[in-house]
Design a protein around this motif. Structure first.
Motif, mmCIF file in Angstrom:
data_model
loop_
_atom_site.group_PDB
_atom_site.id
_atom_site.type_symbol
_atom_site.label_atom_id
_atom_site.label_comp_id
_atom_site.label_asym_id
_atom_site.label_seq_id
_atom_site.Cartn_x
_atom_site.Cartn_y
_atom_site.Cartn_z
ATOM 1 N N GLN A 22 0.838 -1.196 0.000
ATOM 2 C CA GLN A 22 0.000 0.000 0.000
ATOM 3 C C GLN A 22 0.872 1.244 0.000
ATOM 4 O OE1 GLN A 22 -2.619 0.677 3.346
ATOM 5 N NE2 GLN A 22 -4.106 1.736 2.055
ATOM 6 N N ILE A 23 0.802 1.984 -1.094
ATOM 7 C CA ILE A 23 1.704 3.117 -1.262
ATOM 8 C C ILE A 23 1.136 4.404 -0.665
ATOM 9 C CG2 ILE A 23 0.933 3.897 -3.545
ATOM 10 C CD1 ILE A 23 4.572 3.438 -2.294
ATOM 11 N N HIS A 24 -0.178 4.444 -0.458
ATOM 12 C CA HIS A 24 -0.794 5.640 0.131
ATOM 13 C C HIS A 24 -1.674 5.263 1.324
ATOM 14 C CE1 HIS A 24 0.694 8.548 -2.694
ATOM 15 N NE2 HIS A 24 0.255 7.840 -3.711
ATOM 16 N N PRO A 25 -1.061 4.800 2.418
ATOM 17 C CA PRO A 25 -1.857 4.422 3.595
ATOM 18 C C PRO A 25 -2.547 5.612 4.247
ATOM 19 C CG PRO A 25 0.487 4.379 4.114
ATOM 20 C CD PRO A 25 0.373 4.574 2.627
ATOM 21 N N GLU A 26 -2.130 6.817 3.877
ATOM 22 C CA GLU A 26 -2.740 8.006 4.473
ATOM 23 C C GLU A 26 -4.135 8.295 3.925
ATOM 24 O OE1 GLU A 26 -0.876 9.494 0.694
ATOM 25 O OE2 GLU A 26 -0.366 7.998 2.216
ATOM 26 N N ILE A 27 -4.507 7.658 2.821
ATOM 27 C CA ILE A 27 -5.852 7.872 2.277
ATOM 28 C C ILE A 27 -6.876 7.289 3.247
ATOM 29 C CG2 ILE A 27 -7.453 7.266 0.409
ATOM 30 C CD1 ILE A 27 -5.087 7.275 -1.509
ATOM 31 N N PRO A 28 -7.874 8.073 3.662
ATOM 32 C CA PRO A 28 -8.851 7.554 4.625
ATOM 33 C C PRO A 28 -9.727 6.464 4.017
ATOM 34 C CG PRO A 28 -9.523 9.713 3.808
ATOM 35 C CD PRO A 28 -8.141 9.464 3.274
ATOM 36 N N VAL A 29 -10.391 5.709 4.870
ATOM 37 C CA VAL A 29 -11.182 4.567 4.393
ATOM 38 C C VAL A 29 -12.256 4.985 3.402
ATOM 39 C CG1 VAL A 29 -10.737 3.109 6.389
ATOM 40 C CG2 VAL A 29 -12.666 4.696 6.435
#
Length: 198
Positions: free
Chosen positions: A41-48
């Protein structure tokens, strides 16, 4: 001569470079090289719930559009970017439990995002794509619910971190980490070297 070592490949479904990289992996496949697809996962900061994607303009996006067109991949820029954690966990579980379905499942998830503008953060989208290729849905649901699939994803990401993966797409070819969407000719060269090394 010994068989070449498998190529390890880290990807994220939200990554347009990975979408186009399906063609680069096909180059390895044509040379008889085994590519192990590992989620990262390259963008774990994206919210659910995902985020708005914003405008996709500029040279990088134009290049990606040309690359996708050249290899016959439809590219309709999604209006939102999903959190892909569940989709990636599902992909890794399928790779481990039903490996013969893994390639088709991954292709369908890429297409859902980049061709159909579907939300990969929506479990219904993931389950529909899984069902289309024959994944055991009850077992997948159980693995997602009890954390088994998530734990498999963590293992794949940890392996990537050990080899220095910080971006997608990334390949480990004959002990060398290659990151980014290099030209097809470079992948032809890498494939030749991997076969020659055996």
């Amino acid at each position: 001569m010994a068989s070449p070592a498998p190529i390890l490949y880290w990807f994220d479904f939200v990554c347009p470079f990975c979408y186009v990289a399906q063609q680069r992996n096909a180059i390895f496949g044509r040379r008889g090289l085994d590519v192990v697809h590992l989620p990262f996962q390259i963008h774990p900061e994206i919210p659910v719930e995902g985020v708005d994607a914003g405008l996709r303009t500029g040279p990088m996006y134009a290049t990606l559009e040309r690359e996708a067109a050249r290899v016959g991949l439809p590219l309709n820029w999604p209006t939102r970017l999903p959190n892909t954690r569940t989709a990636l966990a599902a992909a890794e579980w399928v790779r481990r439990r039903q490996p013969d379905l893994s390639g088709d499942f991954n292709q369908r998830l890429y297409a859902a995002h980049f061709a159909l503008n579907e939300d990969l953060g929506d479990i219904a989208v993931i389950e529909r794509q899984a069902n289309e290729v024959g994944v055991d849905l009850s077992a997948l649901r159980a693995a997602l619910a009890d954390g088994t699939a998530s734990a498999s994803l963590v293992e794949a990401e940890s392996l990537g971190a050990q080899f220095g993966v910080r971006a997608t797409p990334s390949w480990l070819v004959a002990g060398n980490l290659i990151s980014g969407l290099l030209p097809p000719s470079e992948f032809e060269r890498l494939a030749e070297e991997a076969v020659a090394r055996g």
